[in-house]
Design an enzyme around this catalytic site. Sequence first.
Site, PDB file in Angstrom:
ATOM      1  N   ASP A  25     -14.472 -66.911-135.278  1.00 34.35           N
ATOM      2  CA  ASP A  25     -15.803 -67.652-135.662  1.00 34.35           C
ATOM      3  C   ASP A  25     -15.862 -67.891-137.201  1.00 34.35           C
ATOM      4  O   ASP A  25     -14.977 -67.258-137.970  1.00 34.35           O
ATOM      5  CB  ASP A  25     -16.650 -66.369-135.284  1.00 34.35           C
ATOM      6  CG  ASP A  25     -18.205 -66.787-135.376  1.00 34.35           C
ATOM      7  OD1 ASP A  25     -18.519 -67.703-134.966  1.00 34.35           O
ATOM      8  OD2 ASP A  25     -19.015 -66.027-135.785  1.00 34.35           O
ATOM      9  N   HIS A  27     -13.956 -77.287-136.743  1.00 35.63           N
ATOM     10  CA  HIS A  27     -13.278 -77.040-135.473  1.00 35.63           C
ATOM     11  C   HIS A  27     -12.049 -77.633-135.407  1.00 35.63           C
ATOM     12  O   HIS A  27     -11.030 -77.009-134.964  1.00 35.63           O
ATOM     13  CB  HIS A  27     -14.072 -77.613-134.312  1.00 35.63           C
ATOM     14  CG  HIS A  27     -15.552 -77.051-133.890  1.00 35.63           C
ATOM     15  ND1 HIS A  27     -15.661 -75.547-133.883  1.00 35.63           N
ATOM     16  CD2 HIS A  27     -16.588 -77.436-133.702  1.00 35.63           C
ATOM     17  CE1 HIS A  27     -17.043 -75.251-133.927  1.00 35.63           C
ATOM     18  NE2 HIS A  27     -17.704 -76.393-133.600  1.00 35.63           N
ATOM     19  N   LEU A  41       5.874 -64.513-126.253  1.00 38.21           N
ATOM     20  CA  LEU A  41       4.528 -64.318-126.465  1.00 38.21           C
ATOM     21  C   LEU A  41       3.501 -64.940-125.315  1.00 38.21           C
ATOM     22  O   LEU A  41       4.161 -66.029-124.979  1.00 38.21           O
ATOM     23  CB  LEU A  41       3.952 -64.744-127.703  1.00 38.21           C
ATOM     24  CG  LEU A  41       2.311 -64.667-128.274  1.00 38.21           C
ATOM     25  CD1 LEU A  41       2.224 -63.512-128.756  1.00 38.21           C
ATOM     26  CD2 LEU A  41       1.924 -65.587-128.962  1.00 38.21           C
TER      27      LEU A  41
HETATM   28  C1  IPE Z   1     -18.208 -66.402-130.186  1.00 29.31           C
HETATM   29  O1  IPE Z   1     -19.003 -67.063-131.231  1.00 29.31           O
HETATM   30  C2  IPE Z   1     -17.729 -67.578-129.186  1.00 29.31           C
HETATM   31  C3  IPE Z   1     -16.202 -67.872-129.803  1.00 29.31           C
HETATM   32  C4  IPE Z   1     -15.678 -67.591-130.936  1.00 29.31           C
HETATM   33  C5  IPE Z   1     -15.682 -68.773-128.880  1.00 29.31           C
HETATM   34  P1  IPE Z   1     -20.400 -67.537-131.434  1.00 29.31           P
HETATM   35  O2  IPE Z   1     -20.472 -68.274-132.596  1.00 29.31           O
HETATM   36  O3  IPE Z   1     -20.593 -68.279-130.100  1.00 29.31           O
HETATM   37  O4  IPE Z   1     -21.089 -66.324-131.203  1.00 29.31           O
HETATM   38  P2  IPE Z   1     -22.712 -65.950-131.705  1.00 29.31           P
HETATM   39  O5  IPE Z   1     -23.578 -66.940-131.263  1.00 29.31           O
HETATM   40  O6  IPE Z   1     -22.991 -65.923-133.181  1.00 29.31           O
HETATM   41  O7  IPE Z   1     -22.925 -64.430-131.146  1.00 29.31           O
HETATM   42  C1  IPE Z   2     -16.341 -70.672-133.512  1.00 29.36           C
HETATM   43  O1  IPE Z   2     -17.027 -71.123-134.764  1.00 29.36           O
HETATM   44  C2  IPE Z   2     -16.001 -71.592-132.645  1.00 29.36           C
HETATM   45  C3  IPE Z   2     -16.549 -71.632-131.514  1.00 29.36           C
HETATM   46  C4  IPE Z   2     -17.502 -70.916-131.055  1.00 29.36           C
HETATM   47  C5  IPE Z   2     -16.436 -72.741-130.365  1.00 29.36           C
HETATM   48  P1  IPE Z   2     -18.525 -71.402-134.815  1.00 29.36           P
HETATM   49  O2  IPE Z   2     -18.815 -72.826-134.418  1.00 29.36           O
HETATM   50  O3  IPE Z   2     -19.423 -70.410-134.058  1.00 29.36           O
HETATM   51  O4  IPE Z   2     -18.960 -71.655-136.081  1.00 29.36           O
HETATM   52  P2  IPE Z   2     -20.171 -71.053-136.997  1.00 29.36           P
HETATM   53  O5  IPE Z   2     -20.262 -69.361-136.550  1.00 29.36           O
HETATM   54  O6  IPE Z   2     -21.257 -71.684-136.514  1.00 29.36           O
HETATM   55  O7  IPE Z   2     -20.003 -70.958-138.308  1.00 29.36           O
HETATM   56 MG    MG Z   3     -20.435 -68.791-134.551  1.00 26.13          MG
END
Ligand code: IPE
Ligand code: IPE
Ligand code: MG
Length: 227
Positions: free
Chosen positions: A13, A30, A125
């Site tokens: 995240d 990303h 792995l």
């Molecule tokens: C969790 O992250 C999902 C992934 C890392 C793929 P999100 O950014 O979607 O989670 P929330 O919305 O903060 O809980």
């Molecule tokens: C996690 O990073 C990646 C995915 C959920 C695909 P986020 O896109 O949730 O990044 P933040 O949490 O908005 O910073």
């Molecule tokens: Mg996120």
Amino acid sequence: MGNTARHIAIIMDGNGRWANERGLKRIKGHERGAEVVRTITIHASNHPDIEVLTLYAFSTENWKRPKMEVEFLMRLLGNYLKNELPTYIKNEVRFETIGDLSRFSPALRKQIETMKQRTGHFKKLTQVLALNYGSQDEIARAARNLCETGKEIDTENLEKSLESAQFGPVDILIRTGGEQRLSNFLLWQSAYAELFFTSTLWPDFDPEELERIIEDFKKRHRRFGGI
Ligand code: IPE
Ligand code: IPE
Ligand code: MG
């Protein structure tokens, strides 16, 4: 000595915030995040303890994001699979997935299938990408399948019906990006996982931090309900 980090699972995240902090579009976060996936996977493949690395790449809830971002993530996944096959071969990494792939395009599903076939024999792995994955969805699907067999609904049979069961229980669950929640990730397999929350944003996560977490994990006292 100490605990063995056989299965590590990561909620990757913080990509969007990483980009925002730099005045960049979220998709740049990303892109950088995908590079970190490669770096951490290579590192894990060379680690003597790690057998399984499960990475949360797209949740059942992530479809709620703007169409542009969802489409970009799909393209990014396609490009990643196209470009990284040599990395998996060189490092002897088996590629696997959990999650309901039926919502992905036929082209992407074919790429995923090809990647699995080309790497299925590797043993150093197993990297499991969680794609359109949600634990509640996984448990509901398992319950449905188990009901159809007519077998008894107990924890053992239900566990065997889970898609993630083949990869075993999670030893270390890491979430980057500072939030302290599970967001519907591997709820069953993390029943006794050791949890680590780091404020490091995923694009800044590196093998050194992973090693620090593993060292900390080795010293933890896992009781599994005993004394
Ligand atoms: C969790 O992250 C999902 C992934 C890392 C793929 P999100 O950014 O979607 O989670 P929330 O919305 O903060 O809980
Ligand atoms: C996690 O990073 C990646 C995915 C959920 C695909 P986020 O896109 O949730 O990044 P933040 O949490 O908005 O910073
Ligand atoms: Mg996120």
